[in-house]
Design an enzyme around this catalytic site. Structure first.
Site, PDB file in Angstrom:
ATOM      1  N   GLU A 131      -9.740  -0.697  11.898  1.00  0.00           N
ATOM      2  CA  GLU A 131     -10.457  -1.863  10.968  1.00  0.00           C
ATOM      3  C   GLU A 131     -10.431  -3.476  11.790  1.00  0.00           C
ATOM      4  O   GLU A 131     -10.457  -4.487  11.567  1.00  0.00           O
ATOM      5  CB  GLU A 131     -10.187  -1.803   9.388  1.00  0.00           C
ATOM      6  CG  GLU A 131      -8.575  -2.038   9.639  1.00  0.00           C
ATOM      7  CD  GLU A 131      -8.038  -1.932   7.678  1.00  0.00           C
ATOM      8  OE1 GLU A 131      -8.373  -2.121   6.839  1.00  0.00           O
ATOM      9  OE2 GLU A 131      -7.083  -1.725   8.175  1.00  0.00           O
ATOM     10  N   THR A 189       4.858   1.860   6.447  1.00  0.00           N
ATOM     11  CA  THR A 189       3.547   1.260   6.362  1.00  0.00           C
ATOM     12  C   THR A 189       3.037   2.679   7.177  1.00  0.00           C
ATOM     13  O   THR A 189       3.609   3.000   8.401  1.00  0.00           O
ATOM     14  CB  THR A 189       3.397  -0.608   7.161  1.00  0.00           C
ATOM     15  OG1 THR A 189       1.611   0.541   7.653  1.00  0.00           O
ATOM     16  CG2 THR A 189       3.930   0.474   8.830  1.00  0.00           C
ATOM     17  N   GLY A 203       0.984  -1.043   0.084  1.00  0.00           N
ATOM     18  CA  GLY A 203       0.098   0.366  -0.089  1.00  0.00           C
ATOM     19  C   GLY A 203       0.887   1.267   0.127  1.00  0.00           C
ATOM     20  O   GLY A 203       1.911   1.343   0.903  1.00  0.00           O
ATOM     21  N   HIS A 228      -9.560   4.751   2.227  1.00  0.00           N
ATOM     22  CA  HIS A 228      -7.802   5.305   1.640  1.00  0.00           C
ATOM     23  C   HIS A 228      -7.093   6.773   1.667  1.00  0.00           C
ATOM     24  O   HIS A 228      -6.149   7.020   1.461  1.00  0.00           O
ATOM     25  CB  HIS A 228      -7.942   5.092   0.083  1.00  0.00           C
ATOM     26  CG  HIS A 228      -7.881   3.646  -0.251  1.00  0.00           C
ATOM     27  ND1 HIS A 228      -8.632   2.473   0.021  1.00  0.00           N
ATOM     28  CD2 HIS A 228      -6.689   2.858  -0.295  1.00  0.00           C
ATOM     29  CE1 HIS A 228      -8.420   1.026  -0.084  1.00  0.00           C
ATOM     30  NE2 HIS A 228      -7.309   1.705   0.059  1.00  0.00           N
ATOM     31  N   MET A 270      -8.252   3.057   9.726  1.00  0.00           N
ATOM     32  CA  MET A 270      -6.958   2.134   8.990  1.00  0.00           C
ATOM     33  C   MET A 270      -5.763   0.668   9.979  1.00  0.00           C
ATOM     34  O   MET A 270      -5.592   1.538  11.418  1.00  0.00           O
ATOM     35  CB  MET A 270      -6.111   2.219   7.929  1.00  0.00           C
ATOM     36  CG  MET A 270      -6.944   1.782   6.682  1.00  0.00           C
ATOM     37  SD  MET A 270      -6.215   1.954   5.120  1.00  0.00           S
ATOM     38  CE  MET A 270      -6.654   2.079   3.559  1.00  0.00           C
ATOM     39  N   GLY A 271      -5.577  -0.009   9.918  1.00  0.00           N
ATOM     40  CA  GLY A 271      -4.881  -0.882  11.033  1.00  0.00           C
ATOM     41  C   GLY A 271      -5.661  -2.311  11.028  1.00  0.00           C
ATOM     42  O   GLY A 271      -6.635  -2.771  11.867  1.00  0.00           O
ATOM     43  N   ASP A 279       0.642   1.622   8.577  1.00  0.00           N
ATOM     44  CA  ASP A 279      -0.158   1.275  10.211  1.00  0.00           C
ATOM     45  C   ASP A 279       1.184   1.046  11.292  1.00  0.00           C
ATOM     46  O   ASP A 279       0.468   0.887  12.651  1.00  0.00           O
ATOM     47  CB  ASP A 279      -0.124  -0.358   9.639  1.00  0.00           C
ATOM     48  CG  ASP A 279      -1.462  -0.592   9.113  1.00  0.00           C
ATOM     49  OD1 ASP A 279      -1.881   0.957   8.493  1.00  0.00           O
ATOM     50  OD2 ASP A 279      -1.846  -1.689   8.686  1.00  0.00           O
ATOM     51  N   ARG A 307     -26.083  11.916  18.897  1.00  0.00           N
ATOM     52  CA  ARG A 307     -25.166  11.106  17.811  1.00  0.00           C
ATOM     53  C   ARG A 307     -24.738   9.956  18.724  1.00  0.00           C
ATOM     54  O   ARG A 307     -23.339  11.528  18.381  1.00  0.00           O
ATOM     55  CB  ARG A 307     -25.331  11.337  16.617  1.00  0.00           C
ATOM     56  CG  ARG A 307     -26.663  11.321  15.685  1.00  0.00           C
ATOM     57  CD  ARG A 307     -25.672  11.624  14.748  1.00  0.00           C
ATOM     58  NE  ARG A 307     -27.425  11.935  13.426  1.00  0.00           N
ATOM     59  CZ  ARG A 307     -27.476  12.306  12.104  1.00  0.00           C
ATOM     60  NH1 ARG A 307     -26.448  12.856  11.778  1.00  0.00           N
ATOM     61  NH2 ARG A 307     -28.396  12.172  11.654  1.00  0.00           N
TER      62      ARG A 307
HETATM   63  O1  F6P Z   1      -0.955  -1.971   5.217  1.00  0.00           O
HETATM   64  C1  F6P Z   1      -1.556  -1.054   5.253  1.00  0.00           C
HETATM   65  C2  F6P Z   1      -2.642  -0.387   4.923  1.00  0.00           C
HETATM   66  O2  F6P Z   1      -2.991   0.680   4.454  1.00  0.00           O
HETATM   67  C3  F6P Z   1      -3.826  -1.001   5.586  1.00  0.00           C
HETATM   68  O3  F6P Z   1      -3.939  -0.256   7.118  1.00  0.00           O
HETATM   69  C4  F6P Z   1      -4.861  -1.745   5.383  1.00  0.00           C
HETATM   70  O4  F6P Z   1      -5.732  -2.483   5.879  1.00  0.00           O
HETATM   71  C5  F6P Z   1      -4.436  -1.607   3.684  1.00  0.00           C
HETATM   72  O5  F6P Z   1      -3.187  -0.892   3.106  1.00  0.00           O
HETATM   73  C6  F6P Z   1      -5.388  -1.491   2.637  1.00  0.00           C
HETATM   74  O6  F6P Z   1      -5.167  -1.549   1.858  1.00  0.00           O
HETATM   75  P1  F6P Z   1      -6.083  -1.857   0.178  1.00  0.00           P
HETATM   76  O7  F6P Z   1      -5.021  -0.546  -0.530  1.00  0.00           O
HETATM   77  O8  F6P Z   1      -4.781  -3.129  -0.687  1.00  0.00           O
HETATM   78  O9  F6P Z   1      -7.136  -1.583  -0.264  1.00  0.00           O
END
Ligand code: F6P
Length: 353
Positions: A222, A125, A11, A283, A169-170, A127, A162
């Site tokens: 996630e 990353t 990614g 993203h 992400m993670g 992450d 609410r």
């Molecule tokens: O590994 C980095 C990451 O951004 C994760 O947090 C996420 O689950 C994954 O990539 C998403 O990947 P893709 O871009 O293939 O949907």
């Protein structure tokens, strides 16, 4: 003339271009030419790419993405993958490759390195879950984007009384969720390292509601798994397959919270209109310009990788320890995952209220 290859895999991540720039600039000081393979390992397997000059990389540290593209290519699953890499390198006269990537991309580099091919790893990353380095570039940018999003969710959640479940992400770890959640004052952060049951989650929202704070922001990574999720009945899809909690995590949690709050007899008639909304940041967290921190970290890692090439020190991964850029064990970095530690989680949980 000495020559090396460089690639970005997995990614994309804000700061990749800063690394490429650092490598090209540093190598140029020793007259080493750099070939940028396109789209990660896929470009190596098909010998696609271009030579990168200092002019090509001027100022690119300000841009997100990667000027040489990326892909998730599993070299092991390709017929004669490792052999093809060696053949391509020999045919092009490359003495080694700098692989910029996460555990999958660096895993290939590590395997090739163990087989005797010159490789250097650069950890990447958003992450932040690679070990042997204090930080990975991209994490700071992603956390800041998530933090700003949560700041905005706070005001709209409050205006409408609410609950909002915001998914960050993670995949395996909760670094972004916790960093952003703590910074933006989320009322609860759910991460894979510390599973929690549904009752505990709802009782926090209920406590807030009863003391007049009728809005709640929940940040969830996630990869979070709800304790006892297997026993929860979410119904079935059009083919009769059982719906799983982790698919549509934010939506499932949000629906369950709304139902539980509406059904609670102790909350009064108003609660029958209680609303919860899911937000998936996705993203957006990986896009756009890197922060100053990620530009500088990426640049320093790139320069260090170039330095290792100049010194013929292959089989290593560049890393940040404290404020120093060092080289570390590539094998260990790809086999041990860096998880959120209890200390950090406990400090953050002081604000789960
Ligand atoms: O590994 C980095 C990451 O951004 C994760 O947090 C996420 O689950 C994954 O990539 C998403 O990947 P893709 O871009 O293939 O949907």
């Amino acid at each position: 003339m000495r020559k090396i290859g460089i690639l970005t895999g997995g990614g994309d991540c804000p700061g990749l271009n800063a690394v490429i720039r650092g490598v090209v600039e540093k190598c140029a000081t020793a007259g080493i030419e750099v070939f940028g393979f396109l789209d990660g390992w896929r470009g190596v397997l098909s010998a696609r790419g271009r030579w990168l000059t200092v002019k090509d990389v001027e100022g690119i540290q300000t841009q997100g993405g990667t000027i040489i593209g990326s892909s998730r290519t599993n070299v092991m699953a390709c017929e004669n993958g490792p052999e093809t890499i060696v053949e391509v390198m020999n045919a092009m006269g490359l003495e080694g490759i700098i692989a910029i990537g996460g555990d999958d991309t660096l895993g290939v580099a590590n395997m090739m390195s163990k087989q005797g091919t010159n490789m250097i790893g650069v950890p990447k990353t958003i992450d932040n879950d690679l070990s042997c380095t204090d930080n990975t570039f991209g994490f700071d940018t992603a956390s800041n984007i998530a933090m700003e999003a949560i700041d905005r969710l706070q005001t709209t959640a409050k205006a409408h009384s609410r609950c909002i479940v915001c998914e960050c992400m993670g995949r395996h770890t909760g670094w972004i969720a916790l960093q952003a959640g703590l910074a933006a004052d989320a009322h609860l952060v759910l991460i894979p390292e510390f599973p929690m049951g549904f009752d505990e989650i709802v009782s926090l929202i209920r406590r807030r509601y009863l003391r007049g704070e009728r809005f709640t922001i929940i940040v969830v990574a996630e990869g979070f798994s709800l304790k006892g999720a297997d026993e929860i009945d979410l119904g079935t899809d059009a083919f009769g397959n059982k719906l799983l909690m982790h698919k549509n995590l934010a939506k499932n949690l949000s629906d369950m919270i709304e139902r539980a709050m509406r059904a609670d007899p102790l909350l009064g008639a108003d609660a029958q209109h209680f609303e919860c909304r899911p937000v998936v940041l996705g993203h957006i967290q990986r896009g756009g310009a890197p922060t100053a921190f990620d530009r500088v970290l990426g640049t320093r890692l790139g320069i260090k990788a170039g330095e290792l090439v100049i010194e013929h020190r292959y089989g290593r991964m560049v890393a940040q320890i404290g404020n120093s850029i060092v080289d570390a064990d590539l094998d260990k970095a790809v086999t041990v995952r860096k998880e959120v530690d209890r200390d950090f989680y406990e400090a953050a949980s002081l604000y789960f209220k």
